[in-house]
Motif scaffolding. Structure first.
Motif, short mmCIF file in Angstrom:
data_model
loop_
_atom_site.label_atom_id
_atom_site.label_comp_id
_atom_site.label_asym_id
_atom_site.label_seq_id
_atom_site.Cartn_x
_atom_site.Cartn_y
_atom_site.Cartn_z
N MET A 252 9.98 116.66 63.13
CA MET A 252 8.77 117.33 63.38
C MET A 252 7.72 116.45 63.69
O MET A 252 7.41 115.26 62.91
CB MET A 252 8.47 118.29 62.40
N ASN A 253 6.86 116.52 64.58
CA ASN A 253 5.73 115.65 64.88
C ASN A 253 4.55 116.32 64.44
O ASN A 253 4.01 117.35 64.46
CB ASN A 253 5.49 115.48 66.35
N PRO A 254 3.79 115.42 63.44
CA PRO A 254 2.70 116.10 62.64
C PRO A 254 1.54 116.47 63.86
O PRO A 254 1.54 115.68 64.84
CB PRO A 254 2.18 114.73 61.95
N LEU A 255 0.72 117.34 63.55
CA LEU A 255 -0.20 117.65 64.51
C LEU A 255 -1.35 116.82 64.20
O LEU A 255 -1.97 116.75 63.06
CB LEU A 255 -0.61 119.23 64.31
N GLY A 256 -1.89 116.52 65.41
CA GLY A 256 -3.14 115.71 65.49
C GLY A 256 -4.26 116.94 65.95
O GLY A 256 -3.96 117.29 66.86
N VAL A 257 -5.39 116.63 65.37
CA VAL A 257 -6.62 117.64 65.82
C VAL A 257 -7.70 116.70 65.90
O VAL A 257 -8.15 115.99 65.02
CB VAL A 257 -6.66 118.80 64.86
N ARG A 258 -8.29 116.85 66.90
CA ARG A 258 -9.59 116.26 67.23
C ARG A 258 -10.46 117.18 67.97
O ARG A 258 -10.25 117.98 68.98
CB ARG A 258 -9.35 114.96 68.07
N THR A 259 -11.94 116.93 67.67
CA THR A 259 -12.82 117.69 68.29
C THR A 259 -13.76 117.07 68.81
O THR A 259 -14.03 116.04 68.23
CB THR A 259 -13.38 118.63 67.16
N ARG A 260 -14.69 117.51 69.70
CA ARG A 260 -15.64 116.76 70.58
C ARG A 260 -16.49 117.84 71.28
O ARG A 260 -16.03 118.90 71.13
CB ARG A 260 -15.37 115.84 71.28
N ARG A 261 -17.67 117.52 71.75
CA ARG A 261 -18.26 118.36 72.53
C ARG A 261 -18.48 117.93 73.98
O ARG A 261 -18.47 116.61 74.23
CB ARG A 261 -19.85 118.31 71.98
N SER A 262 -18.60 118.97 74.75
CA SER A 262 -18.66 118.67 76.23
C SER A 262 -20.04 119.39 76.70
O SER A 262 -20.53 120.31 75.74
CB SER A 262 -17.32 119.06 76.88
N ALA A 263 -20.33 119.41 77.96
CA ALA A 263 -21.35 119.95 78.48
C ALA A 263 -21.38 121.56 78.33
O ALA A 263 -22.28 122.32 78.20
CB ALA A 263 -21.98 119.55 80.03
N ALA A 264 -19.96 121.87 78.44
CA ALA A 264 -19.73 123.33 78.36
C ALA A 264 -19.47 124.11 77.13
O ALA A 264 -19.64 125.22 76.94
CB ALA A 264 -18.30 123.47 79.09
N GLY A 265 -19.19 122.99 76.10
CA GLY A 265 -19.11 123.57 74.71
C GLY A 265 -18.12 122.83 73.86
O GLY A 265 -17.73 121.63 74.40
N PRO A 266 -17.57 123.32 72.87
CA PRO A 266 -16.62 122.45 71.90
C PRO A 266 -15.32 122.29 72.60
O PRO A 266 -14.93 123.12 73.64
CB PRO A 266 -16.68 123.33 70.64
N VAL A 267 -14.65 121.18 72.33
CA VAL A 267 -13.31 120.78 72.79
C VAL A 267 -12.47 120.80 71.71
O VAL A 267 -12.76 119.85 70.76
CB VAL A 267 -13.33 119.74 73.83
N LEU A 268 -11.30 121.29 71.68
CA LEU A 268 -10.41 121.20 70.63
C LEU A 268 -9.14 120.30 71.19
O LEU A 268 -8.54 121.19 72.07
CB LEU A 268 -10.02 122.44 70.19
N GLU A 269 -8.75 119.25 70.69
CA GLU A 269 -7.72 118.66 71.30
C GLU A 269 -6.55 118.56 70.40
O GLU A 269 -6.62 118.27 69.09
CB GLU A 269 -8.16 117.05 71.57
N LEU A 270 -5.32 119.09 70.85
CA LEU A 270 -4.22 119.16 69.91
C LEU A 270 -2.96 118.33 70.32
O LEU A 270 -2.72 118.36 71.71
CB LEU A 270 -3.71 120.77 69.87
N ALA A 271 -2.49 117.55 69.75
CA ALA A 271 -1.21 116.73 69.85
C ALA A 271 -0.20 117.01 68.87
O ALA A 271 -0.62 116.78 67.50
CB ALA A 271 -1.65 115.25 70.17
N GLY A 272 0.86 116.99 68.94
CA GLY A 272 2.07 117.18 68.11
C GLY A 272 2.52 118.34 68.27
O GLY A 272 2.62 119.02 69.16
N ASP A 273 3.18 119.23 66.88
CA ASP A 273 3.57 120.42 66.82
C ASP A 273 2.65 121.07 66.32
O ASP A 273 2.05 121.10 65.08
CB ASP A 273 4.84 120.32 65.90
N LEU A 274 2.41 122.27 67.03
CA LEU A 274 1.42 123.55 66.70
C LEU A 274 2.50 124.62 65.99
O LEU A 274 3.19 125.36 66.97
CB LEU A 274 0.44 123.79 67.52
N ALA A 275 2.60 124.50 64.79
CA ALA A 275 3.68 125.35 64.35
C ALA A 275 3.38 126.02 62.88
O ALA A 275 2.02 125.65 62.57
CB ALA A 275 4.94 124.65 63.92
N TYR A 276 4.22 126.80 62.36
CA TYR A 276 3.78 127.54 60.92
C TYR A 276 3.31 126.58 60.13
O TYR A 276 2.21 126.91 59.37
CB TYR A 276 5.18 127.95 60.30
N GLU A 277 3.57 125.37 59.92
CA GLU A 277 2.85 124.37 58.95
C GLU A 277 1.53 123.76 59.19
O GLU A 277 0.75 123.77 58.34
CB GLU A 277 3.92 123.09 58.58
#
Length: 120
Positions: free
Chosen positions: A1-26
């Motif tokens: 399993m690849n741990p999930l990396g979560v990063r947030t930032r802002r753009s001109a349009a609004g918030p950006v949520l960047e997800l990398a790895g496994d988006l799973a039950y855990e």
């Protein structure tokens, strides 16, 4: 399993949520709990960049639906970007493709938002 990396930032349009790895039950609860902290104004766009996603189970799909609900509650929109083929297939199979708008890249999503905001 690849741990999930979560990063947030802002753009001109609004918030950006960047997800990398496994988006799973855990890992899904972490993202679901983060959503209410992403401030959205009416007319903005919540962008979820899935370009680094390696796995997504039903809990991950539920998070994407929660993101859409968060955006709609704020009278904003949700855009998915860089959806991996395996996730796009799941969205298509479960009938979510029409309500979860996706773009090839985050920049494409931002550009589409800007065109709508300009009325073009």
């Amino acid at each position: 399993m690849n741990p999930l990396g979560v990063r947030t930032r802002r753009s001109a349009a609004g918030p950006v949520l960047e997800l990398a790895g496994d988006l799973a039950y855990e890992s899904a609860p972490e993202v679901r709990d983060l959503l209410p902290t992403l401030e959205l104004e009416p007319g903005q766009q919540l962008l979820v960049d899935l370009g680094g996603l390696t796995f997504c189970d039903s809990s991950g799909i539920t998070v994407l639906i929660a993101a859409r609900n968060h955006a709609e509650a704020a009278r904003a929109t949700l855009a998915l970007a860089a959806v991996p083929p395996h996730v796009a297939r799941i969205l298509r199979l479960v009938g979510l493709e029409p309500i979860l708008t996706s773009y090839p890249t985050p920049q494409d999503a931002t550009d589409a938002w800007a065109r709508r905001a300009d009325g073009s």
